[in-house]
Design an enzyme around this catalytic site. Sequence first.
Site, mmCIF file in Angstrom:
data_model
loop_
_atom_site.group_PDB
_atom_site.id
_atom_site.type_symbol
_atom_site.label_atom_id
_atom_site.label_comp_id
_atom_site.label_asym_id
_atom_site.label_seq_id
_atom_site.Cartn_x
_atom_site.Cartn_y
_atom_site.Cartn_z
ATOM 1 N N ASP A 1 -1.234 -15.714 -37.425
ATOM 2 C CA ASP A 1 0.199 -15.827 -37.142
ATOM 3 C C ASP A 1 0.567 -17.124 -36.433
ATOM 4 O O ASP A 1 1.540 -17.194 -35.697
ATOM 5 C CB ASP A 1 0.626 -14.625 -36.290
ATOM 6 C CG ASP A 1 -0.293 -14.420 -35.091
ATOM 7 O OD1 ASP A 1 -0.914 -15.418 -34.667
ATOM 8 O OD2 ASP A 1 -0.391 -13.293 -34.593
ATOM 9 N N GLU B 1 -5.450 -10.690 -42.041
ATOM 10 C CA GLU B 1 -4.924 -10.106 -40.791
ATOM 11 C C GLU B 1 -3.412 -9.894 -40.910
ATOM 12 O O GLU B 1 -2.615 -10.333 -40.076
ATOM 13 C CB GLU B 1 -5.264 -10.967 -39.565
ATOM 14 C CG GLU B 1 -5.149 -10.219 -38.246
ATOM 15 C CD GLU B 1 -5.388 -11.110 -37.031
ATOM 16 O OE1 GLU B 1 -4.469 -11.793 -36.595
ATOM 17 O OE2 GLU B 1 -6.535 -11.108 -36.544
ATOM 18 N N GLU C 1 4.643 -15.958 -32.506
ATOM 19 C CA GLU C 1 3.752 -15.354 -33.507
ATOM 20 C C GLU C 1 4.364 -14.186 -34.265
ATOM 21 O O GLU C 1 4.112 -14.005 -35.457
ATOM 22 C CB GLU C 1 2.439 -14.923 -32.847
ATOM 23 C CG GLU C 1 1.559 -16.076 -32.360
ATOM 24 C CD GLU C 1 1.959 -16.624 -30.996
ATOM 25 O OE1 GLU C 1 2.917 -16.095 -30.384
ATOM 26 O OE2 GLU C 1 1.324 -17.598 -30.532
ATOM 27 N N HIS D 1 -3.170 -18.002 -22.427
ATOM 28 C CA HIS D 1 -2.563 -19.117 -23.178
ATOM 29 C C HIS D 1 -1.244 -18.775 -23.864
ATOM 30 O O HIS D 1 -0.612 -19.658 -24.456
ATOM 31 C CB HIS D 1 -3.541 -19.660 -24.221
ATOM 32 C CG HIS D 1 -3.696 -18.778 -25.429
ATOM 33 N ND1 HIS D 1 -2.788 -18.775 -26.455
ATOM 34 C CD2 HIS D 1 -4.632 -17.873 -25.766
ATOM 35 C CE1 HIS D 1 -3.172 -17.910 -27.381
ATOM 36 N NE2 HIS D 1 -4.274 -17.342 -26.982
ATOM 37 N N ARG E 1 2.461 -18.353 -25.020
ATOM 38 C CA ARG E 1 3.668 -19.129 -24.678
ATOM 39 C C ARG E 1 4.662 -18.322 -23.846
ATOM 40 O O ARG E 1 5.292 -18.851 -22.942
ATOM 41 C CB ARG E 1 4.354 -19.588 -25.967
ATOM 42 C CG ARG E 1 3.947 -20.976 -26.397
ATOM 43 C CD ARG E 1 4.687 -21.385 -27.663
ATOM 44 N NE ARG E 1 4.570 -22.800 -27.895
ATOM 45 C CZ ARG E 1 3.462 -23.424 -28.279
ATOM 46 N NH1 ARG E 1 2.345 -22.747 -28.435
ATOM 47 N NH2 ARG E 1 3.472 -24.731 -28.483
ATOM 48 N N HIS F 1 -7.502 -23.065 -21.425
ATOM 49 C CA HIS F 1 -6.924 -23.521 -22.694
ATOM 50 C C HIS F 1 -6.293 -24.909 -22.468
ATOM 51 O O HIS F 1 -5.605 -25.106 -21.467
ATOM 52 C CB HIS F 1 -5.869 -22.511 -23.139
ATOM 53 C CG HIS F 1 -5.412 -22.689 -24.548
ATOM 54 N ND1 HIS F 1 -4.629 -23.757 -24.934
ATOM 55 C CD2 HIS F 1 -5.619 -21.965 -25.667
ATOM 56 C CE1 HIS F 1 -4.380 -23.662 -26.228
ATOM 57 N NE2 HIS F 1 -4.969 -22.576 -26.700
HETATM 58 C C1 UD1 Z 1 -1.774 -21.933 -30.778
HETATM 59 C C2 UD1 Z 1 -0.963 -20.895 -31.535
HETATM 60 C C3 UD1 Z 1 -1.189 -19.499 -30.982
HETATM 61 C C4 UD1 Z 1 -2.674 -19.188 -30.890
HETATM 62 C C5 UD1 Z 1 -3.394 -20.287 -30.135
HETATM 63 C C6 UD1 Z 1 -4.887 -20.050 -30.168
HETATM 64 C C7 UD1 Z 1 1.223 -21.520 -32.471
HETATM 65 C C8 UD1 Z 1 2.647 -21.775 -32.171
HETATM 66 N N1 UD1 Z 1 0.456 -21.208 -31.409
HETATM 67 O O1 UD1 Z 1 -1.248 -21.988 -29.446
HETATM 68 O O2 UD1 Z 1 -0.560 -18.539 -31.820
HETATM 69 O O3 UD1 Z 1 -2.821 -17.956 -30.234
HETATM 70 O O4 UD1 Z 1 -3.132 -21.546 -30.754
HETATM 71 O O5 UD1 Z 1 -5.531 -20.783 -29.180
HETATM 72 O O6 UD1 Z 1 0.811 -21.614 -33.595
HETATM 73 N N2 UD1 Z 1 -4.687 -28.845 -27.433
HETATM 74 C C9 UD1 Z 1 -5.686 -29.780 -27.284
HETATM 75 N N3 UD1 Z 1 -6.826 -29.615 -28.021
HETATM 76 C C10 UD1 Z 1 -7.027 -28.595 -28.883
HETATM 77 C C11 UD1 Z 1 -6.023 -27.632 -28.985
HETATM 78 C C12 UD1 Z 1 -4.838 -27.777 -28.269
HETATM 79 O O7 UD1 Z 1 -5.561 -30.711 -26.539
HETATM 80 O O8 UD1 Z 1 -8.081 -28.516 -29.530
HETATM 81 C C13 UD1 Z 1 -3.423 -29.017 -26.655
HETATM 82 C C14 UD1 Z 1 -2.529 -30.136 -27.254
HETATM 83 O O9 UD1 Z 1 -1.858 -30.795 -26.227
HETATM 84 C C15 UD1 Z 1 -1.545 -29.332 -28.105
HETATM 85 C C16 UD1 Z 1 -1.345 -28.105 -27.215
HETATM 86 O O10 UD1 Z 1 -2.656 -27.823 -26.685
HETATM 87 O O11 UD1 Z 1 -0.346 -30.009 -28.378
HETATM 88 C C17 UD1 Z 1 -0.753 -26.897 -27.877
HETATM 89 O O12 UD1 Z 1 -1.418 -26.571 -29.084
HETATM 90 P P1 UD1 Z 1 -0.658 -25.576 -30.115
HETATM 91 O O13 UD1 Z 1 -1.583 -25.268 -31.246
HETATM 92 O O14 UD1 Z 1 0.685 -26.098 -30.473
HETATM 93 O O15 UD1 Z 1 -0.389 -24.289 -29.253
HETATM 94 P P2 UD1 Z 1 -1.413 -23.302 -28.569
HETATM 95 O O16 UD1 Z 1 -0.848 -22.988 -27.227
HETATM 96 O O17 UD1 Z 1 -2.789 -23.849 -28.660
HETATM 97 N N1 UDP Z 2 -12.825 -18.328 -27.799
HETATM 98 C C1 UDP Z 2 -13.753 -19.347 -27.700
HETATM 99 N N2 UDP Z 2 -13.837 -20.061 -26.523
HETATM 100 C C2 UDP Z 2 -13.038 -19.790 -25.459
HETATM 101 C C3 UDP Z 2 -12.086 -18.759 -25.569
HETATM 102 C C4 UDP Z 2 -11.999 -18.049 -26.752
HETATM 103 O O1 UDP Z 2 -14.506 -19.628 -28.649
HETATM 104 O O2 UDP Z 2 -13.172 -20.475 -24.424
HETATM 105 C C5 UDP Z 2 -12.719 -17.596 -29.074
HETATM 106 C C6 UDP Z 2 -12.784 -16.089 -28.956
HETATM 107 O O3 UDP Z 2 -14.118 -15.638 -29.084
HETATM 108 C C7 UDP Z 2 -11.902 -15.620 -30.099
HETATM 109 C C8 UDP Z 2 -10.900 -16.745 -30.265
HETATM 110 O O4 UDP Z 2 -11.432 -17.865 -29.590
HETATM 111 O O5 UDP Z 2 -12.645 -15.523 -31.305
HETATM 112 C C9 UDP Z 2 -9.566 -16.358 -29.691
HETATM 113 O O6 UDP Z 2 -8.750 -17.475 -29.653
HETATM 114 P P1 UDP Z 2 -7.484 -17.601 -28.724
HETATM 115 O O7 UDP Z 2 -7.587 -16.665 -27.584
HETATM 116 O O8 UDP Z 2 -7.336 -19.057 -28.424
HETATM 117 O O9 UDP Z 2 -6.289 -17.223 -29.706
HETATM 118 P P2 UDP Z 2 -5.619 -15.828 -30.155
HETATM 119 O O10 UDP Z 2 -6.679 -14.912 -30.636
HETATM 120 O O11 UDP Z 2 -4.858 -15.315 -28.974
HETATM 121 O O12 UDP Z 2 -4.678 -16.252 -31.235
#
Ligand code: UD1
Ligand code: UDP
Length: 367
Positions: free
Chosen positions: A100, A122, A136, A208, A210, A241
């Site tokens: 999502d 999913e 989401e 993490h 939002r 995160h």
């Molecule tokens: C995103 C998803 C959320 C999911 C989560 C899993 C959306 C809107 N959000 O949230 O549904 O649960 O991922 O973790 O799709 N960043 C880094 N390095 C990375 C990843 C992220 O630096 O490898 C930082 C960057 O500044 C980036 C910010 O995190 O802009 C936000 O990343 P984004 O994917 O937009 O949102 P998440 O909060 O990670």
């Molecule tokens: N995970 C990981 N390292 C971490 C935290 C989570 O590999 O430090 C893995 C976890 O095992 C799971 C997935 O990331 O499989 C969950 O991702 P996240 O919580 O970022 O996103 P969500 O499931 O809420 O979309």
Amino acid sequence: MSSRRKRVLCVVGTRPEAVKLAPVILTLRQRRWCDLTVVATAQHREMLDQPLGLFGIEPDCDLDLMRENQGLVDFTARALSALDRAFAEASPDFVLAQGDTTTVLAAAMTAFYRRIVFCHVEAGLRTNNLQQPFPEEFNRTVTSMVTRLHFAPTERSKANLLREAVPADRILVTGNTVIDALHWMAARRPVLPIPIDPDKRLILATVHRRENFGAPLARVTAAIRDLVERNPLVQVLLPVHPNPNVTERVFHDLGGLDRVRLVPPLDYQSFIAALMRSHFVLTDSGGVQEEAPALGKPVLVMRAVTERPEAIEAGVARLVGTDTETILAESQRLLDDPGWYRHMARGASPYGDGHAAERIADAIAAL
Ligand code: UD1
Ligand code: UDP
């Protein structure tokens, strides 16, 4: 009838999509009927590369879209344009995406505009509240509208789709691929590379979402701080995160505290090792709500609502919200009441049996 192989294009963007789509990608790779292309939006950068590398998956096309603190509209717009070019080039018969995130929404919309069959892994998770989780719930609801084949992890997620008038013959209950990935990982006996005091109880925490940014997140960090202050034999491991909205708050509130270990995101292998080593889990994550019960670890879900009620109904997870006192009380109960702890730690896997990817591959073959 043509005997041409089916062109399947899998889109991955973030860490959880990599973990949950990896079993499907590895399974499809083995199928002779399948001509597979993996496209990474790289909505996440290092957090995507890590699990893909671990599973030995190298994207055929990497759109490299992540920007620092990216906005929802900005990322969606860039993902739509870039995916459109990628789909035009690969010309797939089917597009497959999981979950999502914005990447999934953009993949579904692009497939719809290009009249390509979209399959959703999913499918059918719902809170029926568009604000929670944000964005989401919106992403997955819109995605379902353009999905041809819905791979629902549970009977409940199937029922959600039926309520939205999705025809029953377009839904297959497969289990969640997260359990396939977990079995794959657990068989490799993951080891936690971080030293943990053996005399203390480890609480693993992740945050993490939002909708928790700002005041709710501050209440969560207050609960973690009070918890370690009140319990000298407790230590918290919190992989932070990298979203700046999380990093700033967490380091500001918890940095430098004794027995709160803040670390960069753990690689998937180390995270599963941390889960296995933990006493219980505090999280607002979706995937962690599924993994922890399968490993017999009680989960306190720091959200107002969840689209994954199965573990709560099974009695191995509790929805505790983000109120400091509630998080503290529920955590304290798990620490102080061995009977209650045993009750919540008995384990359950309502999300799957570890064979979801095979069912998904078989269903695409039959399409
Ligand atoms: C995103 C998803 C959320 C999911 C989560 C899993 C959306 C809107 N959000 O949230 O549904 O649960 O991922 O973790 O799709 N960043 C880094 N390095 C990375 C990843 C992220 O630096 O490898 C930082 C960057 O500044 C980036 C910010 O995190 O802009 C936000 O990343 P984004 O994917 O937009 O949102 P998440 O909060 O990670
Ligand atoms: N995970 C990981 N390292 C971490 C935290 C989570 O590999 O430090 C893995 C976890 O095992 C799971 C997935 O990331 O499989 C969950 O991702 P996240 O919580 O970022 O996103 P969500 O499931 O809420 O979309």
